[in-house]
Design an enzyme around this catalytic site. Structure first.
Site, PDB file in Angstrom:
ATOM      1  N   GLY A   1     -31.475 -30.138 -16.832  1.00 12.37           N
ATOM      2  CA  GLY A   1     -32.583 -30.264 -15.891  1.00 12.37           C
ATOM      3  C   GLY A   1     -33.151 -28.876 -15.670  1.00 12.37           C
ATOM      4  O   GLY A   1     -33.155 -28.047 -16.567  1.00 12.37           O
TER       5      GLY A   1
ATOM      6  N   GLY B   1     -31.692 -26.939 -13.555  1.00 12.96           N
ATOM      7  CA  GLY B   1     -30.366 -26.368 -13.709  1.00 12.96           C
ATOM      8  C   GLY B   1     -29.728 -27.005 -14.935  1.00 12.96           C
ATOM      9  O   GLY B   1     -29.931 -28.189 -15.193  1.00 12.96           O
TER      10      GLY B   1
ATOM     11  N   ARG C   1     -32.983 -19.427 -14.174  1.00 11.57           N
ATOM     12  CA  ARG C   1     -31.738 -18.653 -14.192  1.00 11.57           C
ATOM     13  C   ARG C   1     -31.425 -18.181 -15.600  1.00 11.57           C
ATOM     14  O   ARG C   1     -31.653 -18.891 -16.572  1.00 11.57           O
ATOM     15  CB  ARG C   1     -30.567 -19.493 -13.667  1.00 11.57           C
ATOM     16  CG  ARG C   1     -30.726 -19.966 -12.239  1.00 11.57           C
ATOM     17  CD  ARG C   1     -29.551 -20.825 -11.828  1.00 11.57           C
ATOM     18  NE  ARG C   1     -29.885 -21.628 -10.656  1.00 11.57           N
ATOM     19  CZ  ARG C   1     -29.384 -22.847 -10.430  1.00 11.57           C
ATOM     20  NH1 ARG C   1     -28.547 -23.397 -11.289  1.00 11.57           N
ATOM     21  NH2 ARG C   1     -29.732 -23.505  -9.351  1.00 11.57           N
TER      22      ARG C   1
ATOM     23  N   GLY D   1     -33.308 -34.574 -16.297  1.00 17.80           N
ATOM     24  CA  GLY D   1     -34.721 -34.674 -16.655  1.00 17.80           C
ATOM     25  C   GLY D   1     -35.053 -34.305 -18.082  1.00 17.80           C
ATOM     26  O   GLY D   1     -35.718 -35.050 -18.801  1.00 17.80           O
ATOM     27  N   VAL D   2     -34.572 -33.145 -18.549  1.00 22.77           N
ATOM     28  CA  VAL D   2     -34.830 -32.716 -19.922  1.00 22.77           C
ATOM     29  C   VAL D   2     -33.977 -33.522 -20.893  1.00 22.77           C
ATOM     30  O   VAL D   2     -34.456 -34.004 -21.922  1.00 22.77           O
ATOM     31  CB  VAL D   2     -34.566 -31.205 -20.083  1.00 22.77           C
ATOM     32  CG1 VAL D   2     -34.736 -30.784 -21.547  1.00 22.77           C
ATOM     33  CG2 VAL D   2     -35.494 -30.401 -19.183  1.00 22.77           C
TER      34      VAL D   2
ATOM     35  N   GLU E   1     -26.697 -39.325  -9.399  1.00 26.69           N
ATOM     36  CA  GLU E   1     -25.771 -38.625  -8.522  1.00 26.69           C
ATOM     37  C   GLU E   1     -25.677 -39.283  -7.150  1.00 26.69           C
ATOM     38  O   GLU E   1     -24.612 -39.274  -6.524  1.00 26.69           O
ATOM     39  CB  GLU E   1     -26.190 -37.164  -8.406  1.00 26.69           C
ATOM     40  CG  GLU E   1     -26.042 -36.400  -9.717  1.00 26.69           C
ATOM     41  CD  GLU E   1     -26.579 -34.989  -9.663  1.00 26.69           C
ATOM     42  OE1 GLU E   1     -25.797 -34.073  -9.332  1.00 26.69           O
ATOM     43  OE2 GLU E   1     -27.777 -34.797  -9.951  1.00 26.69           O
TER      44      GLU E   1
END
Length: 406
Positions: A220, A222, A251, A340-341, A394
């Site tokens: 995602g 992250g 990040r 998502g990705v 989740e």
């Protein structure tokens, strides 16, 4: 009807979902953003499922509004107002438990935990390990316990699933006394997602979880990867914080620690400057000026050099970790993409596994490109390794763990 209210509380946001646990579907959910700012944004969604319907919930009504929301106590009051005004009515769907997502449980919490005053204090104490996440969770827990004083509250920790990591996987090679004194070790994150996806994959394949060697890629904004042996996390990419590991939206992931020393000495960057650089101005954003993979892929299609390099760095790191985890597991039975990705970017999935043909792994290009809302196989019938796309949930995993205690 067993109903669980799931709360994901950030420093300036409150995400909630009211879960019907008999169908394991949301009855209503919402997001309250910009808490403590001049104007807060409120989105409340009521979902409808017809009697006997087996498919996922169908969107019924979405309500949006804006107003100033001073703090998390007021955010909970707004949430209750939304349920009262738009439904579902909580008097008819009263939660039997409230499950709170907590990012960092340190080494203290390894399972869903009933919340009392001592647990609150411990979660707050762990804020030094997750200063961007745990304080918001504590604020949500305290406001939630005041809003629902007669309902059991349960903390579900992102780090808990990774408490099975062996010492060789969680230990950093620094001075032992320093590490112990300051709680420096790998903890891992996205645990609720990795647990949920690995269990869904086993169920989809009709194989016992205990017999499977799995790699789960949570891609995602992250990004994390976990090697799962027999349902137990044995290696994971994020570390003491969610910064370590793979390239993410903003990040950096893995970087030579001496780079920070160099930038401090050479560029005069402070600790706060370096923190902001690595967490907010790195990753895809730092390389290509955009943090969304959809924008990166569009740039690749247009032949943009920066987007192309960002994509190649992203894929290079993913391949390296997949290879390392295959070695740690001694082979792999299932590789699953989620978030998502992972769920939506066919090119990312295909490129990540393009070099693993030597293991007998084969991706079916048509299946990989074909969109589907549910879990699906994208490997060929002859592939030696099952490759799946598994939508994560989740909120449902948190609700399951909270319900398991009550």
């Amino acid at each position: 009807m067993s109903v669980v209210l799931v709360i994901n509380s950030g420093s300036s946001s409150l995400k909630y979902s009211l879960m019907d646990m008999q169908r394991e579907l949301p009855l209503g959910e919402g997001l309250i953003e910009r808490i403590g700012q001049e104007s807060g944004d409120i989105t409340h969604t009521v979902r409808r499922v017809s009697e006997g319907e087996a498919a996922p919930a169908v969107l019924d009504r979405k309500h949006r509004s804006a107003r100033r929301i001073a703090d998390h106590d007021e955010a909970f009051a707004v949430m209750l107002e939304q349920f009262a005004e738009h439904g579902p009515v909580l008097e008819e769907h009263h939660p039997v438990a409230v499950g709170h997502r907590v990012v960092h449980g340190g080494a203290r919490f390894f399972a869903p935990t009933p919340i009392d005053a001592l647990v609150e204090i411990n979660i707050e104490d762990l804020s030094e390990l997750a200063p961007l996440h745990n304080p918001g969770a504590v604020a949500g827990i305290r406001a939630g316990r005041r809003a629902f004083p007669d309902v059991p509250h349960v903390a579900v920790f992102d780090t808990a699933f990774h408490q099975t990591l062996p010492p060789a996987a969680y230990t950093y090679a620094i001075d032992k006394a320093v590490a112990e004194r300051h709680r420096v070790r790998r903890y891992g994150f996205h645990g609720t997602s990795h647990k949920f996806v690995s269990e869904q994959a086993a169920a989809f394949l009709g194989r016992p979880l205990a017999e499977l060697r799995q790699i789960v890629l949570h891609l995602g904004n992250g990004v994390s990867m976990t090697a799962i042996d027999g349902g137990r996390s044995v290696e994971t990419s994020m570390g003491m914080t969610p910064l370590e590991g793979l390239v993410m939206g903003t990040r950096s992931g893995d970087i030579d620690p001496a780079v920070l020393l160099h930038l401090s000495r050479r560029a005069g960057m402070s600790i706060d400057d370096l923190d902001a650089l690595l967490n907010k101005r790195s990753g895809l954003l730092g390389l290509a000026g955009r943090s969304d993979m959809r924008d990166i892929l569009a740039g690749v299609e247009d032949g943009e050099d920066a987007a192309t390099l960002a994509f190649e760095v992203y894929i290079h790191r993913l391949r390296a970790y997949v290879g390392a985890y295959v070695a740690q597991l001694g082979g792999v039975d299932v590789i699953s993409f989620t978030a998502g990705v992972g769920e939506n970017a066919a090119r990312v999935r295909g490129e990540t596994l393009a070099t693993f043909g030597f293991l007998g792994l084969e991706i079916d290009p048509e299946l990989n490109e074909r969109p589907s809302p549910g879990i699906r196989r994208i490997s060929t019938a002859g592939s030696s390794i099952e490759v799946l796309v598994v939508p994560t949930n989740e909120e449902l995993e948190i609700a399951r763990q909270a319900l398991s205690l009550v």
